[in-house]
Design an enzyme around this catalytic site. Sequence first.
Site, PDB file in Angstrom:
ATOM      1  N   LYS A 146       1.409  13.019   6.632  1.00 53.18           N
ATOM      2  CA  LYS A 146       1.621  12.389   5.277  1.00 53.18           C
ATOM      3  C   LYS A 146       2.835  12.844   4.620  1.00 53.18           C
ATOM      4  CE  LYS A 146      -0.308  11.008   0.885  1.00 53.18           C
ATOM      5  NZ  LYS A 146       0.366   9.822   1.035  1.00 53.18           N
ATOM      6  N   THR A 193      -2.848   8.132  -4.669  1.00 52.65           N
ATOM      7  CA  THR A 193      -4.344   8.099  -5.539  1.00 52.65           C
ATOM      8  C   THR A 193      -4.286   9.070  -6.413  1.00 52.65           C
ATOM      9  OG1 THR A 193      -5.082   7.452  -3.118  1.00 52.65           O
ATOM     10  CG2 THR A 193      -6.745   8.061  -5.060  1.00 52.65           C
ATOM     11  N   HIS A 236      -5.150  15.684   2.961  1.00 47.54           N
ATOM     12  CA  HIS A 236      -4.735  14.643   3.908  1.00 47.54           C
ATOM     13  C   HIS A 236      -4.100  15.136   5.220  1.00 47.54           C
ATOM     14  CE1 HIS A 236      -4.478  12.100   0.168  1.00 47.54           C
ATOM     15  NE2 HIS A 236      -4.399  11.033   0.913  1.00 47.54           N
ATOM     16  N   GLY A 279       0.792  -1.151   0.214  1.00 44.01           N
ATOM     17  CA  GLY A 279      -0.012   0.102   0.009  1.00 44.01           C
ATOM     18  C   GLY A 279       0.910   1.262  -0.135  1.00 44.01           C
ATOM     19  N   THR A 280       1.992   1.105   0.202  1.00 42.02           N
ATOM     20  CA  THR A 280       2.988   2.295   0.325  1.00 42.02           C
ATOM     21  C   THR A 280       3.058   2.860  -1.034  1.00 42.02           C
ATOM     22  OG1 THR A 280       4.285   0.717   1.856  1.00 42.02           O
ATOM     23  CG2 THR A 280       5.592   2.971   1.007  1.00 42.02           C
ATOM     24  N   THR A 281       3.171   4.079  -0.880  1.00 35.81           N
ATOM     25  CA  THR A 281       3.097   5.092  -2.163  1.00 35.81           C
ATOM     26  C   THR A 281       4.526   5.291  -2.763  1.00 35.81           C
ATOM     27  OG1 THR A 281       3.137   6.852  -0.825  1.00 35.81           O
ATOM     28  CG2 THR A 281       1.110   6.145  -1.724  1.00 35.81           C
ATOM     29  N   ALA A 310      -1.187  -1.241  -4.722  1.00 36.93           N
ATOM     30  CA  ALA A 310      -2.408  -0.491  -4.876  1.00 36.93           C
ATOM     31  C   ALA A 310      -2.241   1.000  -4.244  1.00 36.93           C
ATOM     32  CB  ALA A 310      -3.652  -1.057  -4.249  1.00 36.93           C
ATOM     33  N   PRO A 311      -2.367   1.983  -5.110  1.00 41.17           N
ATOM     34  CA  PRO A 311      -2.481   3.323  -4.445  1.00 41.17           C
ATOM     35  C   PRO A 311      -3.612   3.575  -3.549  1.00 41.17           C
ATOM     36  CG  PRO A 311      -3.323   3.434  -6.593  1.00 41.17           C
ATOM     37  CD  PRO A 311      -2.854   1.898  -6.445  1.00 41.17           C
ATOM     38  N   ASN A 312      -4.679   2.989  -3.568  1.00 37.63           N
ATOM     39  CA  ASN A 312      -5.786   3.116  -2.417  1.00 37.63           C
ATOM     40  C   ASN A 312      -6.551   1.881  -2.375  1.00 37.63           C
ATOM     41  OD1 ASN A 312      -7.880   4.073  -1.214  1.00 37.63           O
ATOM     42  ND2 ASN A 312      -7.436   6.161  -1.789  1.00 37.63           N
ATOM     43  N   PHE A 313      -6.660   1.309  -1.148  1.00 37.66           N
ATOM     44  CA  PHE A 313      -7.457   0.130  -0.928  1.00 37.66           C
ATOM     45  C   PHE A 313      -9.006   0.524  -0.531  1.00 37.66           C
ATOM     46  CE2 PHE A 313      -3.138  -1.708  -0.483  1.00 37.66           C
ATOM     47  CZ  PHE A 313      -3.233  -2.755  -1.068  1.00 37.66           C
TER      48      PHE A 313
HETATM   49  N1  LIG Z   1      -2.958   2.112  -0.576  1.00 35.20           N
HETATM   50  C1  LIG Z   1      -3.574   2.701   0.438  1.00 35.20           C
HETATM   51  O1  LIG Z   1      -4.962   2.348   0.436  1.00 35.20           O
HETATM   52  C2  LIG Z   1      -2.861   3.535   1.417  1.00 35.20           C
HETATM   53  C3  LIG Z   1      -1.659   3.932   1.359  1.00 35.20           C
HETATM   54  N2  LIG Z   1      -1.036   4.554   2.331  1.00 35.20           N
HETATM   55  C4  LIG Z   1       0.483   4.868   2.171  1.00 35.20           C
HETATM   56  O2  LIG Z   1       1.003   3.888   3.328  1.00 35.20           O
HETATM   57  C5  LIG Z   1       2.180   4.493   3.638  1.00 35.20           C
HETATM   58  C6  LIG Z   1       2.280   4.486   5.276  1.00 35.20           C
HETATM   59  O3  LIG Z   1       1.292   5.488   5.759  1.00 35.20           O
HETATM   60  P1  LIG Z   1       1.004   5.574   7.139  1.00 35.20           P
HETATM   61  O4  LIG Z   1       0.884   4.543   8.122  1.00 35.20           O
HETATM   62  O5  LIG Z   1       0.108   6.740   7.280  1.00 35.20           O
HETATM   63  O6  LIG Z   1       2.751   6.174   7.527  1.00 35.20           O
HETATM   64  P2  LIG Z   1       3.371   5.828   8.986  1.00 35.20           P
HETATM   65  O7  LIG Z   1       4.470   6.807   8.913  1.00 35.20           O
HETATM   66  O8  LIG Z   1       2.354   5.958  10.138  1.00 35.20           O
HETATM   67  O9  LIG Z   1       3.999   4.306   8.981  1.00 35.20           O
HETATM   68  C7  LIG Z   1       4.926   4.111   8.416  1.00 35.20           C
HETATM   69  C8  LIG Z   1       5.547   3.030   9.454  1.00 35.20           C
HETATM   70  O10 LIG Z   1       6.751   2.415   8.484  1.00 35.20           O
HETATM   71  C9  LIG Z   1       7.595   2.100   9.667  1.00 35.20           C
HETATM   72  N3  LIG Z   1       8.845   1.961   8.732  1.00 35.20           N
HETATM   73  C10 LIG Z   1       9.926   2.642   8.406  1.00 35.20           C
HETATM   74  N4  LIG Z   1      10.891   2.126   7.776  1.00 35.20           N
HETATM   75  C11 LIG Z   1      10.635   0.847   7.791  1.00 35.20           C
HETATM   76  C12 LIG Z   1      11.373  -0.428   7.596  1.00 35.20           C
HETATM   77  N5  LIG Z   1      12.528  -0.055   6.697  1.00 35.20           N
HETATM   78  N6  LIG Z   1      10.937  -1.447   7.998  1.00 35.20           N
HETATM   79  C13 LIG Z   1       9.860  -1.727   8.371  1.00 35.20           C
HETATM   80  N7  LIG Z   1       9.049  -0.482   9.071  1.00 35.20           N
HETATM   81  C14 LIG Z   1       9.655   0.638   8.589  1.00 35.20           C
HETATM   82  C15 LIG Z   1       7.878   3.507  10.444  1.00 35.20           C
HETATM   83  O11 LIG Z   1       8.627   3.354  11.460  1.00 35.20           O
HETATM   84  C16 LIG Z   1       6.305   3.487  10.644  1.00 35.20           C
HETATM   85  O12 LIG Z   1       6.030   3.003  11.631  1.00 35.20           O
HETATM   86  C17 LIG Z   1       2.315   5.641   2.895  1.00 35.20           C
HETATM   87  O13 LIG Z   1       3.103   5.662   1.825  1.00 35.20           O
HETATM   88  C18 LIG Z   1       0.926   6.315   2.412  1.00 35.20           C
HETATM   89  O14 LIG Z   1       0.879   7.109   1.652  1.00 35.20           O
HETATM   90  C19 LIG Z   1      -1.671   5.227   3.423  1.00 35.20           C
HETATM   91  C20 LIG Z   1      -3.112   4.832   3.552  1.00 35.20           C
HETATM   92  C21 LIG Z   1      -4.005   3.996   2.647  1.00 35.20           C
HETATM   93  O1  LIG Z   2      -0.877   8.697   3.309  1.00 33.35           O
HETATM   94  C1  LIG Z   2      -2.239   8.177   3.332  1.00 33.35           C
HETATM   95  O2  LIG Z   2      -2.804   8.532   4.401  1.00 33.35           O
HETATM   96  C2  LIG Z   2      -2.872   7.833   2.226  1.00 33.35           C
HETATM   97  N1  LIG Z   2      -1.724   7.482   1.257  1.00 33.35           N
HETATM   98  C3  LIG Z   2      -2.320   6.992  -0.021  1.00 33.35           C
HETATM   99  C4  LIG Z   2      -2.040   8.111  -0.945  1.00 33.35           C
HETATM  100  O3  LIG Z   2      -1.025   8.553  -1.012  1.00 33.35           O
HETATM  101  O4  LIG Z   2      -2.855   8.094  -2.175  1.00 33.35           O
HETATM  102  C5  LIG Z   2      -3.789   6.413   0.097  1.00 33.35           C
HETATM  103  C6  LIG Z   2      -4.721   7.521   0.793  1.00 33.35           C
HETATM  104  O5  LIG Z   2      -4.902   8.548   0.132  1.00 33.35           O
HETATM  105  C7  LIG Z   2      -4.243   7.571   2.140  1.00 33.35           C
END
Ligand SMILES: NC(=O)C1=CN([C@@H]2O[C@H](COP(=O)(O)OP(=O)(O)OC[C@H]3O[C@@H](n4cnc5c(N)ncnc54)[C@H](O)[C@@H]3O)[C@@H](O)[C@H]2O)C=CC1
Ligand SMILES: O=C(O)C1=N[C@H](C(=O)O)C[C@H](O)C1
Length: 251
Positions: A143, A150, A139, A82-84, A109-112
Amino acid sequence: MSDEQDAIRVAVLGARGRMGAEVCKAVDAATDMKLVAAVDQGDALADLADAGAQVVVDFTTPDVVMDNLRWCVDQGIHTVVGTTGFTEQRLEQVRGWLADKPGVGVVIAPNFGIGAVLMMQFAARAARYFESVEIIEQHHPGKLDAPSGTATHTARLIAAARAEADLGPVPDATKDEVAGARGADIDGVRVHAVRATGLVAHQEVLFGTTGETLTIRHDSYDRVSFMPGVLLAVRAVPTRPGLTVALDPLL
Ligand SMILES: NC(=O)C1=CN([C@@H]2O[C@H](COP(=O)(O)OP(=O)(O)OC[C@H]3O[C@@H](n4cnc5c(N)ncnc54)[C@H](O)[C@@H]3O)[C@@H](O)[C@H]2O)C=CC1
Ligand SMILES: O=C(O)C1=N[C@H](C(=O)O)C[C@H](O)C1
């Protein structure tokens, strides 16, 4: 309910983050899955293999995700990401790794969020009928990246639909006198990123043509909104070798 031995063995990377923590709860609550490892920064990736993970879910950061994914693919572990930060170049690199590992599946996936996936589909469908389009993503201020994954994915879908319909550039006579005033340009589509406390994840796609506009909007008010999509991908990825981009093919 599945037998314990039939349960999908899932590990979460980024487990102490906002999304990772939510995924751990969702996997724990799923009767057909078992959470076998919760790994964050400072922990060894080898813990995932030692725990016998069949599927890894990665919600970390754009700067570390490629190393994580490379390691998982090398180990033959299916991965849901899910990471961007996935440019076309990065996706090509992942395809290259997977070519050497037939049978391994990766879903990125950019967004689940199911609503977000539909919002992107609706936007792609509407794109050919409107000469103007702009994307406004909003957001939480924690972030790290902008524009959001997305918004970038939506812009690319819209740009492809516009190209197919021979629409040409979006009309815009404005001189960008203050840098950034007109947002970022993603494949010819302007994208504006807003960050504010209280927001989670929101996006508007604003279309315009003579005498009318159309706004398509999606709001995630809580990170639980992403969990049905994440669990869907975890269940699907072991039977989808190769790279799957976005959730659409799984719905
Ligand atoms: N595809 C989707 O539906 C969604 C995607 N995202 C994306 O997911 C990613 C994470 O978002 P959040 O949880 O809000 O960020 P966050 O900053 O709360 O969590 C990231 C976590 O990864 C950990 N981390 C960093 N380097 C690491 C490594 N080498 N190994 C293991 N863990 C490591 C950090 O310590 C932190 O706990 C972002 O890229 C965000 O844009 C967020 C929400 C939905
Ligand atoms: O970082 C977030 O929170 C989110 N990241 C994803 C994105 O960059 O599109 C998905 C959602 O928007 C939440």
